[in-house]
Design a protein around this motif. Structure first.
Motif, PDB file in Angstrom:
ATOM      1  N   TYR A  45     -55.925 -50.030  -3.055  1.00 53.47           N
ATOM      2  CA  TYR A  45     -57.083 -49.317  -3.597  1.00 53.47           C
ATOM      3  C   TYR A  45     -56.645 -48.032  -4.307  1.00 53.47           C
ATOM      4  O   TYR A  45     -57.125 -47.698  -5.386  1.00 53.47           O
ATOM      5  CB  TYR A  45     -58.070 -49.000  -2.474  1.00 53.47           C
ATOM      6  N   ILE A  61     -68.878 -46.391   1.738  1.00 50.08           N
ATOM      7  CA  ILE A  61     -68.537 -47.773   2.066  1.00 50.08           C
ATOM      8  C   ILE A  61     -67.267 -47.743   2.910  1.00 50.08           C
ATOM      9  O   ILE A  61     -66.505 -46.761   2.843  1.00 50.08           O
ATOM     10  CB  ILE A  61     -68.356 -48.614   0.770  1.00 50.08           C
ATOM     11  N   GLN A  69     -68.309 -53.588   3.669  1.00 50.06           N
ATOM     12  CA  GLN A  69     -69.707 -53.205   3.469  1.00 50.06           C
ATOM     13  C   GLN A  69     -70.338 -52.755   4.773  1.00 50.06           C
ATOM     14  O   GLN A  69     -70.028 -53.298   5.837  1.00 50.06           O
ATOM     15  CB  GLN A  69     -70.492 -54.371   2.871  1.00 50.06           C
ATOM     16  N   LEU A  73     -63.420 -48.759   4.069  1.00 48.55           N
ATOM     17  CA  LEU A  73     -62.177 -49.100   3.376  1.00 48.55           C
ATOM     18  C   LEU A  73     -61.293 -49.845   4.371  1.00 48.55           C
ATOM     19  O   LEU A  73     -61.021 -49.338   5.465  1.00 48.55           O
ATOM     20  CB  LEU A  73     -61.475 -47.823   2.901  1.00 48.55           C
ATOM     21  N   TYR A 121     -63.087 -44.667   5.418  1.00 51.60           N
ATOM     22  CA  TYR A 121     -64.269 -44.800   4.560  1.00 51.60           C
ATOM     23  C   TYR A 121     -63.991 -44.242   3.169  1.00 51.60           C
ATOM     24  O   TYR A 121     -63.101 -43.404   2.989  1.00 51.60           O
ATOM     25  CB  TYR A 121     -65.458 -44.041   5.169  1.00 51.60           C
ATOM     26  N   LEU A 122     -64.775 -44.735   2.205  1.00 46.48           N
ATOM     27  CA  LEU A 122     -64.776 -44.185   0.854  1.00 46.48           C
ATOM     28  C   LEU A 122     -66.117 -43.505   0.623  1.00 46.48           C
ATOM     29  O   LEU A 122     -67.159 -44.059   0.977  1.00 46.48           O
ATOM     30  CB  LEU A 122     -64.625 -45.306  -0.182  1.00 46.48           C
ATOM     31  N   CYS A 181     -61.156 -54.723  -0.978  1.00 48.29           N
ATOM     32  CA  CYS A 181     -60.611 -53.545  -0.289  1.00 48.29           C
ATOM     33  C   CYS A 181     -61.673 -52.887   0.585  1.00 48.29           C
ATOM     34  O   CYS A 181     -61.360 -52.092   1.474  1.00 48.29           O
ATOM     35  CB  CYS A 181     -60.127 -52.499  -1.294  1.00 48.29           C
ATOM     36  N   GLN A 182     -62.928 -53.210   0.291  1.00 43.99           N
ATOM     37  CA  GLN A 182     -64.036 -52.491   0.915  1.00 43.99           C
ATOM     38  C   GLN A 182     -64.667 -53.288   2.049  1.00 43.99           C
ATOM     39  O   GLN A 182     -64.623 -54.514   2.057  1.00 43.99           O
ATOM     40  CB  GLN A 182     -65.102 -52.181  -0.155  1.00 43.99           C
ATOM     41  N   THR A 213     -61.454 -54.578  -6.415  1.00 46.01           N
ATOM     42  CA  THR A 213     -61.856 -53.514  -5.477  1.00 46.01           C
ATOM     43  C   THR A 213     -62.703 -54.040  -4.304  1.00 46.01           C
ATOM     44  O   THR A 213     -62.549 -53.554  -3.180  1.00 46.01           O
ATOM     45  CB  THR A 213     -62.635 -52.382  -6.196  1.00 46.01           C
ATOM     46  N   ASP A 214     -63.555 -55.034  -4.574  1.00 50.08           N
ATOM     47  CA  ASP A 214     -64.438 -55.532  -3.487  1.00 50.08           C
ATOM     48  C   ASP A 214     -63.671 -55.928  -2.222  1.00 50.08           C
ATOM     49  O   ASP A 214     -64.093 -55.557  -1.114  1.00 50.08           O
ATOM     50  CB  ASP A 214     -65.282 -56.732  -3.963  1.00 50.08           C
ATOM     51  N   ASN A 225     -73.167 -52.885  -3.025  1.00 52.77           N
ATOM     52  CA  ASN A 225     -72.013 -52.828  -2.133  1.00 52.77           C
ATOM     53  C   ASN A 225     -72.032 -51.540  -1.319  1.00 52.77           C
ATOM     54  O   ASN A 225     -71.858 -51.549  -0.116  1.00 52.77           O
ATOM     55  CB  ASN A 225     -70.707 -52.896  -2.932  1.00 52.77           C
ATOM     56  N   TRP A 226     -72.215 -50.435  -2.032  1.00 52.85           N
ATOM     57  CA  TRP A 226     -72.167 -49.125  -1.399  1.00 52.85           C
ATOM     58  C   TRP A 226     -73.501 -48.810  -0.718  1.00 52.85           C
ATOM     59  O   TRP A 226     -74.560 -49.239  -1.192  1.00 52.85           O
ATOM     60  CB  TRP A 226     -71.880 -48.039  -2.450  1.00 52.85           C
TER      61      TRP A 226
END
Lengths: 136, 136
Positions: B41, B31, B114, B33, B76-77, B111-112, B108-109, B123-124
């Motif tokens: 995060y 996902i 999609q 970042l 990215y994560l 921070c991400q 956390t959402d 999400n991921w």
């Protein structure tokens, strides 16, 4: 640039000092995959040469998996493995010096697209571990 | 497009049928970042809330690690975990229904970022396993 952000280390986000003391060390890394070589890369890994696997195991690598993903229109390979030995550098050198592994890399290297942020002498770019929940 | 390339399945590149029968199932995902949220995060994951970890463990997740990487100028994560239960969908639903996890995701959402190729309701984005060398 975001790369100036200071890492934050805590109990589940191991500092380099804590990482060094871990019995099982997790490594995540990434590299580009040339789309025209994806088929061949998949074929190679559908039956990885036994001596290549043997050398990895002798070098204390376990739970090694590689994933393919597409990001912003480009293909990438992500790898995860665990290292259980006590001399990572040496174990990696033994892998690199293995003739069968060298032959294997002659096949896999041309499938990959190296990324600018890799370490010198490496093909894959290191990722940074920021969360770890190990086994219960 | 490269996505038309046919997957090649073999003994170390598990087919969906073989994957379904594995006792330990590996999942890799990715996902984006948001760079301005990286610091937060990292802080969150330096001491992940104990009840969030507890819920993951109850849902048969183990060896869960998350990595940060930069690719073509973007952050990215990457996540890797192992699932050892026999009802993945249900176990994921139990995670999603957990109030503490819902509170965690509220942090956390944002921070991400999609990615377009995620599955609906996720999400991921899933990565595809193409190589596996498990434990000796």
């Amino acid at each position: 640039m975001s790369s100036k952000i200071t890492p934050v280390y805590g109990p589940t986000n191991p500092s380099p000092e804590k990482f060094a003391k871990m019995k099982i060390k997790r490594y995540g890394s990434i590299i580009g995959l040339k789309p025209e070589k994806e088929q061949y890369y998949r074929q190679l890994h559908s039956s990885t040469w036994p001596k290549v696997l043997e050398r990895l195991k002798k070098s204390n690598i376990q739970n090694y998996s590689i994933y393919i993903g597409e990001l912003e229109g480009k293909k990438y390979l992500f790898s995860y493995f665990e290292y259980t030995g006590d001399n990572f550098e040496k174990d990696m050198q033994l892998i690199a010096a293995d003739p069968e592994t060298q032959r294997w890399w002659k096949e896999t290297d041309p499938c990959q697209r190296q990324l600018p942020n890799r370490k010198e002498g490496q093909n894959w770019s290191d990722l940074e571990l920021v969360f770890l929940m190990a086994k219960m």
